[in-house]
Scaffold this motif. Structure first.
Motif, PDB file in Angstrom:
ATOM      1  N   LEU A 192     -12.583   7.673  44.252  1.00 51.44           N
ATOM      2  CA  LEU A 192     -13.608   6.651  44.393  1.00 51.44           C
ATOM      3  C   LEU A 192     -13.546   5.610  43.280  1.00 51.44           C
ATOM      4  N   LYS A 193     -12.669   5.839  42.299  1.00 50.82           N
ATOM      5  CA  LYS A 193     -12.563   4.925  41.167  1.00 50.82           C
ATOM      6  C   LYS A 193     -11.194   4.258  41.135  1.00 50.82           C
ATOM      7  N   ASN A 194     -11.107   3.171  40.376  1.00 53.40           N
ATOM      8  CA  ASN A 194      -9.816   2.560  40.137  1.00 53.40           C
ATOM      9  C   ASN A 194      -8.990   3.450  39.232  1.00 53.40           C
ATOM     10  N   GLY A 195      -7.690   3.302  39.289  1.00 51.44           N
ATOM     11  CA  GLY A 195      -6.807   4.093  38.458  1.00 51.44           C
ATOM     12  C   GLY A 195      -6.708   3.543  37.047  1.00 51.44           C
ATOM     13  N   PRO A 196      -5.879   4.158  36.215  1.00 54.46           N
ATOM     14  CA  PRO A 196      -5.784   3.774  34.800  1.00 54.46           C
ATOM     15  C   PRO A 196      -4.938   2.545  34.525  1.00 54.46           C
ATOM     16  N   TYR A 197      -4.287   1.999  35.552  1.00 60.96           N
ATOM     17  CA  TYR A 197      -3.398   0.858  35.357  1.00 60.96           C
ATOM     18  C   TYR A 197      -4.018  -0.428  35.901  1.00 60.96           C
ATOM     19  N   LEU A 198      -3.504  -1.551  35.416  1.00 60.76           N
ATOM     20  CA  LEU A 198      -3.666  -2.812  36.127  1.00 60.76           C
ATOM     21  C   LEU A 198      -2.570  -2.885  37.184  1.00 60.76           C
ATOM     22  N   ALA A 199      -2.652  -3.882  38.052  1.00 66.91           N
ATOM     23  CA  ALA A 199      -1.639  -4.054  39.100  1.00 66.91           C
ATOM     24  C   ALA A 199      -0.849  -5.327  38.859  1.00 66.91           C
ATOM     25  N   GLY A 200       0.455  -5.186  38.837  1.00 69.11           N
ATOM     26  CA  GLY A 200       1.328  -6.346  38.850  1.00 69.11           C
ATOM     27  C   GLY A 200       1.770  -6.630  40.279  1.00 69.11           C
ATOM     28  N   SER A 201       2.274  -7.824  40.534  1.00 71.62           N
ATOM     29  CA  SER A 201       2.775  -8.146  41.872  1.00 71.62           C
ATOM     30  C   SER A 201       3.922  -9.134  41.772  1.00 71.62           C
ATOM     31  N   LYS A 202       4.798  -9.040  42.749  1.00 72.43           N
ATOM     32  CA  LYS A 202       5.958  -9.933  42.799  1.00 72.43           C
ATOM     33  C   LYS A 202       6.387 -10.099  44.250  1.00 72.43           C
ATOM     34  N   SER A 203       6.674 -11.315  44.654  1.00 72.71           N
ATOM     35  CA  SER A 203       7.213 -11.596  45.990  1.00 72.71           C
ATOM     36  C   SER A 203       8.733 -11.590  45.916  1.00 72.71           C
ATOM     37  N   ILE A 204       9.353 -10.883  46.852  1.00 74.87           N
ATOM     38  CA  ILE A 204      10.813 -10.832  46.910  1.00 74.87           C
ATOM     39  C   ILE A 204      11.266 -11.041  48.352  1.00 74.87           C
ATOM     40  N   PHE A 205      12.534 -11.291  48.516  1.00 65.29           N
ATOM     41  CA  PHE A 205      13.141 -11.360  49.845  1.00 65.29           C
ATOM     42  C   PHE A 205      14.088 -10.171  49.993  1.00 65.29           C
ATOM     43  N   VAL A 206      13.836  -9.354  50.983  1.00 67.76           N
ATOM     44  CA  VAL A 206      14.737  -8.246  51.291  1.00 67.76           C
ATOM     45  C   VAL A 206      15.708  -8.747  52.357  1.00 67.76           C
ATOM     46  N   ARG A 207      16.987  -8.779  52.007  1.00 64.70           N
ATOM     47  CA  ARG A 207      18.021  -9.247  52.921  1.00 64.70           C
ATOM     48  C   ARG A 207      18.945  -8.076  53.218  1.00 64.70           C
ATOM     49  N   ASP A 208      19.093  -7.745  54.481  1.00 65.08           N
ATOM     50  CA  ASP A 208      19.929  -6.612  54.883  1.00 65.08           C
ATOM     51  C   ASP A 208      21.131  -7.140  55.660  1.00 65.08           C
ATOM     52  N   PRO A 209      22.276  -7.265  55.023  1.00 66.84           N
ATOM     53  CA  PRO A 209      23.457  -7.839  55.686  1.00 66.84           C
ATOM     54  C   PRO A 209      24.003  -6.986  56.812  1.00 66.84           C
ATOM     55  N   SER A 210      23.534  -5.745  56.925  1.00 64.44           N
ATOM     56  CA  SER A 210      24.012  -4.882  58.005  1.00 64.44           C
ATOM     57  C   SER A 210      23.262  -5.135  59.312  1.00 64.44           C
ATOM     58  N   ARG A 211      22.251  -6.017  59.284  1.00 61.22           N
ATOM     59  CA  ARG A 211      21.416  -6.244  60.467  1.00 61.22           C
ATOM     60  C   ARG A 211      21.369  -7.724  60.814  1.00 61.22           C
ATOM     61  N   ARG A 212      21.192  -8.012  62.111  1.00 65.37           N
ATOM     62  CA  ARG A 212      21.035  -9.389  62.552  1.00 65.37           C
ATOM     63  C   ARG A 212      19.617  -9.882  62.236  1.00 65.37           C
TER      64      ARG A 212
END
Length: 591
Positions: free
Chosen positions: A54-74
């Motif tokens: 019911l409580k927040n955890g002991p950490y803050l939250a970081g965030s980052k936007s990335i692009f996942v590119r999978d060359p094995s797929r169309r």
């Protein structure tokens, strides 16, 4: 509601165990469950690692936007078959120039809090600023030059994409006027309102810290899958809908990853990737033209209904959905592969910090179905949570096998979307439109074809899926809640108290009418009593969004038990603290 209390007694005292072929059902007393003892997967962590869910955890939250590119797929294999003609032409070109499957992805992760800057305490999420009432204190929470990202940052600062969304017609203004009426009667006023609402949201801060350094340690992974594309107006079918949950789980020591399922998501800015072949070879004009086509694809519900109301349409629709889920499940695995690669790269922001042996998945609506398929088919995924949808047997792809891993499923009692597709269409519309059409064309199992739905079994497809689970499992029901309440939907983003304070121009109208159950389903003149959905409440002078408090509680407890191996969380799973807001059916949960 008295009827729901009856439902609560009925479902809490009865467990339904189904064989894998759904041929038999057996009632089992809840006292027969193994609710104590030690599981083989208990990794020996004790109370020292336990944090009240019911409580927040002991950490803050970081965030980052990335692009996942999978060359094995169309780039978009599903829409090569089921997309519009102009999109199929575009996909042929993208395949020819070597544009791979690309997923715009958000990563939330734990960040060590500076002295005097904690995230402990109750809250709807870790330090969220979405509701205009900060949980964090920026005077004490300074991470050098690191700043809080905005909602516009999900679109890489591009207002031309962000502004393609609109204001939901289900909103109301401060005077109580429905947005739908303004849109219909005064286009000029609606355009001004839309501008103001989107401008405020675009600049609204999120609770994470953009690109902050990750905390010391190795952390389990949770992959989040959004629901199916329902149009560009609603804030669903995007990684954005997981903002608050991503921040909450990161505060509890998880690396959380949410992708846009390209081809089945709202406004995925895939070509903003500097590595995009289309961008590199043909420039911005080609990118703009491609976005125009990509963003104009029909919503998934429209594609389904466009097929089923014709003779022989349901088998085609079922096959279409199987192929969609294959693509979505492959997306989850592409993301996991990318996160593992980042862990191996010591120079990446996740380098050496990923616990690659403990990976979970969670999803909403079609994302719940995606979760179930991943659990059934991928050995590397340990456990999962499926929010507000079960996977009908007819939509299981060939790779699907019985699920033996710990699985939490949920349903919402006022879920009009699931009611439409799993009750109204197969039983009340389809047989009257298609000659010879039967519910069994769509719902293959007898346990899925319970009609009408009752307070004892409000979502037969979910209940059927739960009955076929073969590992530790729990079924959770949300009373007076809709399909979207567990996500960062309109009621979360635009609460009434912010409208009253003049902080936003609109709020979600959460006064609805109860859906029918039992014989009322057959009454064409039925009108449900008005009620207010479970929503925002003030606790200790702060506003909390109750659906997310419940969602976060079960997410932290479930993944704490089955990813981190902390047995104490089993106590939280066995003792629901939310009273008449939830109904719980549980089986096989061990300490």
């Amino acid at each position: 509601m008295k009827a729901l209390k009856v439902f609560g007694l009925g479902i809490a005292l009865t467990l339904v165990a189904c064989s894998s072929d759904d041929s038999n059902e057996e009632s089992v007393s809840s006292t027969d469950n193994a609710l104590s003892g030690n599981d083989d997967d208990d990794r020996g962590r004790g109370d020292r690692d336990y944090v009240d869910p019911l409580k927040n955890g002991p950490y803050l939250a970081g965030s980052k936007s990335i692009f996942v590119r999978d060359p094995s797929r169309r780039f978009d294999p599903w829409n090569e078959v089921y997309g519009s003609s102009d999109y199929k032409t575009l996909l042929t070109h993208l395949n020819a120039i070597g544009e791979p499957r690309t997923l715009v992805t958000e990563v939330w992760y734990p960040v060590d809090a500076p002295r005097g800057c904690g995230s402990s305490g109750h809250g709807h999420g870790q330090g969220q600023d979405h509701d205009g009432d900060d949980d964090f204190d920026d005077a004490h929470c300074q991470l050098g030059s690191v700043q809080h990202p905005t909602y516009l940052d999900y679109y890489f600062g591009d207002r031309s994409i962000f502004d393609r969304r609109s204001v939901s017609p289900y909103m109301i203004t401060a005077s109580g006027q429905p947005v739908a009426a303004i849109q219909a009667n005064d286009p000029t006023a609606f355009a001004a309102l839309e501008h103001d609402v989107l401008d405020e949201l675009a600049n609204r801060k999120r609770g994470s810290w953009a690109n902050a350094p990750i905390a010391n340690g190795r952390f389990p992974v949770v992959v989040l899958s959004h629901g199916g594309f329902t149009g560009n107006v609603r804030p669903d079918s995007s990684r954005e809908m997981w903002t608050s949950l991503g921040e909450k789980l990161a505060s509890h020591g998880y690396i959380v990853v949410a992708m846009n399922h390209t081809g089945d998501s709202r406004l995925p800015a895939v070509f903003h990737d500097a590595g995009s072949k289309l961008r590199q070879q043909e420039g911005q004009a080609a990118v703009n033209a491609a976005y125009q086509i990509l963003f104009s694809q029909a919503p998934v519900p429209d594609r389904i209904t466009g097929l089923i109301f014709q003779p022989g349409g349901f088998p085609i629709a079922n096959e279409m959905m199987q192929h969609l889920f294959e693509m979505r499940a492959d997306d989850v695995m592409s993301v996991i592969k990318s996160i593992k690669a980042l862990d191996k790269d010591r120079h990446s922001f996740l380098g050496g910090h990923v616990d690659t042996d403990h990976i979970g998945v969670s999803g909403h609506s079609l994302g719940s179905m995606t979760t179930q398929i991943v659990l059934a088919s991928e050995k590397s995924v340990t456990t999962g949570i499926g929010w507000n949808n079960g996977l009908p047997k007819s939509w299981e792809p060939p790779r699907f096998k019985p699920i033996t891993k710990p699985t939490l499923l949920t349903l919402a009692y006022e879920d009009d979307l699931s009611r439409t597709f799993f009750t109204n269409v197969p039983f009340m519309i389809y047989p009257n439109v298609v000659p010879g059409g039967q519910p069994s064309d769509y719902l293959f199992l007898a346990s899925e074809r319970v009609f009408p739905p009752t307070l004892d079994n409000p979502e037969p497809v979910v209940r059927s899926c739960y009955g076929r689970l073969q590992g530790p499992k729990e079924l959770l029901g949300f009373v007076d809640s809709t399909h979207w309440d567990v996500t960062d939907y309109d009621d979360y983003l635009f609460p009434r108290y912010r409208l009253a304070a003049g902080e936003t121009k609109v709020a979600f109208d959460n006064v609805l009418q109860h859906m029918p159950f039992g014989q009322d389903v057959l009454d064409p003149n039925f009108v449900g009593a008005s009620y207010s959905t479970v929503s925002w409440t003030q606790v200790g002078g702060k506003w909390e969004y109750t659906p997310h408090v419940m969602r976060d509680y079960y997410s932290v407890a479930w993944f704490g038990r089955y990813l981190k191996g902390i047995g104490t969380y089993a106590n939280d799973l066995q003792h629901d603290p939310f009273g008449d807001k939830t109904v719980v059916l549980k089986q096989g949960i061990r300490r």
